[in-house]
Design a protein around this motif. Structure first.
Motif, PDB file in Angstrom:
ATOM      1  N   VAL A   8       0.844  -1.198   0.000  1.00  0.00           N
ATOM      2  CA  VAL A   8       0.000   0.000   0.000  1.00  0.00           C
ATOM      3  C   VAL A   8       0.881   1.250   0.000  1.00  0.00           C
ATOM      4  O   VAL A   8       1.708   1.431   0.891  1.00  0.00           O
ATOM      5  CB  VAL A   8      -0.934   0.011   1.223  1.00  0.00           C
ATOM      6  CG1 VAL A   8      -1.727   1.320   1.266  1.00  0.00           C
ATOM      7  CG2 VAL A   8      -1.864  -1.194   1.190  1.00  0.00           C
ATOM      8  N   ARG A   9       0.692   2.084  -1.015  1.00  0.00           N
ATOM      9  CA  ARG A   9       1.442   3.351  -1.093  1.00  0.00           C
ATOM     10  C   ARG A   9       0.666   4.491  -0.439  1.00  0.00           C
ATOM     11  O   ARG A   9       1.224   5.362   0.193  1.00  0.00           O
ATOM     12  CB  ARG A   9       1.706   3.694  -2.561  1.00  0.00           C
ATOM     13  CG  ARG A   9       2.446   4.995  -2.804  1.00  0.00           C
ATOM     14  CD  ARG A   9       2.520   5.318  -4.286  1.00  0.00           C
ATOM     15  NE  ARG A   9       3.360   4.359  -4.997  1.00  0.00           N
ATOM     16  CZ  ARG A   9       3.425   4.298  -6.329  1.00  0.00           C
ATOM     17  NH1 ARG A   9       2.700   5.109  -7.071  1.00  0.00           N
ATOM     18  NH2 ARG A   9       4.210   3.410  -6.921  1.00  0.00           N
ATOM     19  N   ARG A  10      -0.674   4.480  -0.625  1.00  0.00           N
ATOM     20  CA  ARG A  10      -1.473   5.590  -0.104  1.00  0.00           C
ATOM     21  C   ARG A  10      -2.920   5.123   0.064  1.00  0.00           C
ATOM     22  O   ARG A  10      -3.412   4.328  -0.728  1.00  0.00           O
ATOM     23  CB  ARG A  10      -1.425   6.767  -1.073  1.00  0.00           C
ATOM     24  CG  ARG A  10      -2.150   8.035  -0.622  1.00  0.00           C
ATOM     25  CD  ARG A  10      -2.020   9.167  -1.638  1.00  0.00           C
ATOM     26  NE  ARG A  10      -0.634   9.550  -1.851  1.00  0.00           N
ATOM     27  CZ  ARG A  10       0.008   9.427  -3.006  1.00  0.00           C
ATOM     28  NH1 ARG A  10      -0.614   8.933  -4.046  1.00  0.00           N
ATOM     29  NH2 ARG A  10       1.266   9.791  -3.123  1.00  0.00           N
ATOM     30  N   VAL A  11      -3.586   5.619   1.089  1.00  0.00           N
ATOM     31  CA  VAL A  11      -5.024   5.373   1.280  1.00  0.00           C
ATOM     32  C   VAL A  11      -5.702   6.721   1.481  1.00  0.00           C
ATOM     33  O   VAL A  11      -5.279   7.516   2.320  1.00  0.00           O
ATOM     34  CB  VAL A  11      -5.300   4.477   2.510  1.00  0.00           C
ATOM     35  CG1 VAL A  11      -6.802   4.254   2.656  1.00  0.00           C
ATOM     36  CG2 VAL A  11      -4.577   3.139   2.387  1.00  0.00           C
ATOM     37  N   THR A  18     -16.050   4.290   2.340  1.00  0.00           N
ATOM     38  CA  THR A  18     -15.343   4.032   1.080  1.00  0.00           C
ATOM     39  C   THR A  18     -13.975   4.698   1.092  1.00  0.00           C
ATOM     40  O   THR A  18     -13.853   5.859   1.488  1.00  0.00           O
ATOM     41  CB  THR A  18     -16.175   4.569  -0.099  1.00  0.00           C
ATOM     42  OG1 THR A  18     -17.472   3.964  -0.068  1.00  0.00           O
ATOM     43  CG2 THR A  18     -15.509   4.236  -1.426  1.00  0.00           C
ATOM     44  N   VAL A  19     -12.969   3.939   0.655  1.00  0.00           N
ATOM     45  CA  VAL A  19     -11.608   4.481   0.548  1.00  0.00           C
ATOM     46  C   VAL A  19     -11.049   4.146  -0.826  1.00  0.00           C
ATOM     47  O   VAL A  19     -11.499   3.206  -1.488  1.00  0.00           O
ATOM     48  CB  VAL A  19     -10.664   3.897   1.629  1.00  0.00           C
ATOM     49  CG1 VAL A  19     -11.116   4.292   3.019  1.00  0.00           C
ATOM     50  CG2 VAL A  19     -10.550   2.376   1.502  1.00  0.00           C
ATOM     51  N   THR A  20     -10.059   4.910  -1.244  1.00  0.00           N
ATOM     52  CA  THR A  20      -9.312   4.619  -2.462  1.00  0.00           C
ATOM     53  C   THR A  20      -7.894   4.245  -2.068  1.00  0.00           C
ATOM     54  O   THR A  20      -7.224   4.984  -1.340  1.00  0.00           O
ATOM     55  CB  THR A  20      -9.334   5.815  -3.424  1.00  0.00           C
ATOM     56  OG1 THR A  20     -10.677   6.001  -3.887  1.00  0.00           O
ATOM     57  CG2 THR A  20      -8.436   5.560  -4.625  1.00  0.00           C
ATOM     58  N   ILE A  21      -7.479   3.055  -2.541  1.00  0.00           N
ATOM     59  CA  ILE A  21      -6.188   2.480  -2.150  1.00  0.00           C
ATOM     60  C   ILE A  21      -5.266   2.462  -3.354  1.00  0.00           C
ATOM     61  O   ILE A  21      -5.631   1.962  -4.420  1.00  0.00           O
ATOM     62  CB  ILE A  21      -6.378   1.042  -1.632  1.00  0.00           C
ATOM     63  CG1 ILE A  21      -7.374   1.011  -0.465  1.00  0.00           C
ATOM     64  CG2 ILE A  21      -5.049   0.441  -1.207  1.00  0.00           C
ATOM     65  CD1 ILE A  21      -7.812  -0.404  -0.089  1.00  0.00           C
ATOM     66  N   GLU A  22      -4.080   3.021  -3.168  1.00  0.00           N
ATOM     67  CA  GLU A  22      -3.065   3.019  -4.223  1.00  0.00           C
ATOM     68  C   GLU A  22      -1.993   2.001  -3.863  1.00  0.00           C
ATOM     69  O   GLU A  22      -1.423   2.060  -2.775  1.00  0.00           O
ATOM     70  CB  GLU A  22      -2.460   4.420  -4.363  1.00  0.00           C
ATOM     71  CG  GLU A  22      -1.480   4.569  -5.495  1.00  0.00           C
ATOM     72  CD  GLU A  22      -1.001   6.004  -5.623  1.00  0.00           C
ATOM     73  OE1 GLU A  22      -1.821   6.936  -5.452  1.00  0.00           O
ATOM     74  OE2 GLU A  22       0.201   6.198  -5.855  1.00  0.00           O
ATOM     75  N   LEU A  23      -1.727   1.052  -4.779  1.00  0.00           N
ATOM     76  CA  LEU A  23      -0.804  -0.045  -4.511  1.00  0.00           C
ATOM     77  C   LEU A  23       0.436   0.051  -5.407  1.00  0.00           C
ATOM     78  O   LEU A  23       0.339   0.457  -6.568  1.00  0.00           O
ATOM     79  CB  LEU A  23      -1.496  -1.387  -4.769  1.00  0.00           C
ATOM     80  CG  LEU A  23      -2.759  -1.678  -3.942  1.00  0.00           C
ATOM     81  CD1 LEU A  23      -3.430  -2.945  -4.462  1.00  0.00           C
ATOM     82  CD2 LEU A  23      -2.408  -1.826  -2.471  1.00  0.00           C
ATOM     83  N   ALA A  69       0.919   2.903 -10.573  1.00  0.00           N
ATOM     84  CA  ALA A  69       0.089   2.992  -9.368  1.00  0.00           C
ATOM     85  C   ALA A  69      -1.208   2.235  -9.643  1.00  0.00           C
ATOM     86  O   ALA A  69      -2.005   2.642 -10.471  1.00  0.00           O
ATOM     87  CB  ALA A  69      -0.206   4.446  -9.031  1.00  0.00           C
ATOM     88  N   LEU A  70      -1.396   1.120  -8.973  1.00  0.00           N
ATOM     89  CA  LEU A  70      -2.616   0.321  -9.141  1.00  0.00           C
ATOM     90  C   LEU A  70      -3.643   0.816  -8.119  1.00  0.00           C
ATOM     91  O   LEU A  70      -3.427   0.703  -6.921  1.00  0.00           O
ATOM     92  CB  LEU A  70      -2.290  -1.151  -8.925  1.00  0.00           C
ATOM     93  CG  LEU A  70      -3.378  -2.161  -9.286  1.00  0.00           C
ATOM     94  CD1 LEU A  70      -3.804  -2.017 -10.744  1.00  0.00           C
ATOM     95  CD2 LEU A  70      -2.880  -3.571  -9.017  1.00  0.00           C
ATOM     96  N   VAL A  71      -4.759   1.369  -8.616  1.00  0.00           N
ATOM     97  CA  VAL A  71      -5.701   2.081  -7.752  1.00  0.00           C
ATOM     98  C   VAL A  71      -7.048   1.360  -7.734  1.00  0.00           C
ATOM     99  O   VAL A  71      -7.585   0.999  -8.792  1.00  0.00           O
ATOM    100  CB  VAL A  71      -5.887   3.534  -8.236  1.00  0.00           C
ATOM    101  CG1 VAL A  71      -6.889   4.272  -7.349  1.00  0.00           C
ATOM    102  CG2 VAL A  71      -4.551   4.260  -8.240  1.00  0.00           C
TER     103      VAL A  71
END
Length: 278
Positions: A8-11, A18-23, A69-71
């Motif tokens: 996980v790079r960023r949440v 609801t959240v958006t997760i950047e992997l 960045a996989l979002v």
């Protein structure tokens, strides 16, 4: 296919649930000499695996032009998605994919494009919007009609304002209901925005995603506006488990949503939508 460990790079928090997760992709999935991870097409999904809990299908909500960045945008509705919502920077998630069919963004070149989204249905459509806006001169009019239950349930609110500020796409937003004094915009379901949408039905392609009841009304509204079944595309996300058409949980008539979809042309599904037991 075994899940690959992504970090996980960023949440970022979108709404209360609801959240958006950047992997970040693992190094062995990044082509040599490149900063990019695996590529995906707008509309595809990944299986996200929480170790010890299980995995769930989640549409990719990031920009296809930025695969490093996989979002994913995740709404907490079960044990796995609640665990995903609670992730912090540096945590590890298993990823299988990408899987499934894509929005027909290349086939829509030269046409007007109407996007109708309800609730978290905007997430699977966001990669298509990125694609359309990055190649704006290839398309006719681009219209986004987005509805949510309340103002607090709207996704990507800052991005919606930026898209509206481009002045080369029509962005219309509505909510089902709002407390007095909290919302100055349109009130009503997404379909009530359609009469104000500026496009030529004879040369339009519609992309629709949201709760199934919302999509049924959206289809009826689009058909009333003059679109043929062949001009309408839906994203179905029913009961997907294995993502490769083996388990049969997502069978819908003669199709498997995970393998043959999730994006379908409407005329392919029309005989089965609204039929009990399907």
């Amino acid at each position: 296919m075994a899940p690959a460990p992504y970090r996980v790079r960023r949440v970022s928090r979108d709404t209360h649930d609801t959240v958006t997760i950047e992997l970040e992709p693992p190094h062995d999935r990044v082509p040599s000499g490149s900063a990019a991870g695996p590529r995906f097409a707008p509309g595809q999904f990944n299986m996200l695996y929480m170790f010890g809990l299980g995995e769930v299908p989640i549409s990719i909500s990031g920009d296809p032009a930025e695969p490093d960045a996989l979002v994913h945008t995740v709404r907490a509705v079960g044990a796995v998605t609640r665990a995903l919502r609670g992730l912090r920077r540096g945590a590890v998630v298993g990823v299988r994919g990408p899987y499934g069919s894509a929005w027909p963004v290349d086939e829509a070149a030269g046409h007007d494009v109407v996007i109708m989204a309800g609730g978290i249905g905007l997430a699977p459509l966001r990669p298509a919007i990125y694609h359309l806006l990055a190649r704006r001169d290839r398309y006719g009019k681009v219209v986004l009609l987005y509805g949510a239950r309340t103002p607090a349930d709207l996704l990507y609110t800052r991005q919606l304002e930026r898209w509206r500020g481009r002045f080369d796409a029509q962005i219309e937003v509505t909510v089902d209901a709002a407390p007095p004094g909290t919302w100055l915009g349109h009130v009503g379901v997404a379909g009530t925005l359609l009469p104000r949408a500026e496009f030529d039905a004879s040369r339009a392609v519609a992309l629709v995603c949201g709760p199934e009841v919302m999509m049924r009304f959206a289809i009826a509204d689009l058909r009333h506006r003059g679109l043929a079944p062949e001009q309408i595309y839906l994203s179905m996300e029913r009961n997907m488990r294995c993502a490769i058409g083996l388990c049969g949980h997502c069978q819908f008539g003669p199709t498997f949503v995970c393998k043959d979809g999730p994006v379908f042309r409407y005329d392919r599904l029309a005989p089965f939508l609204g039929v009990r037991e399907f």
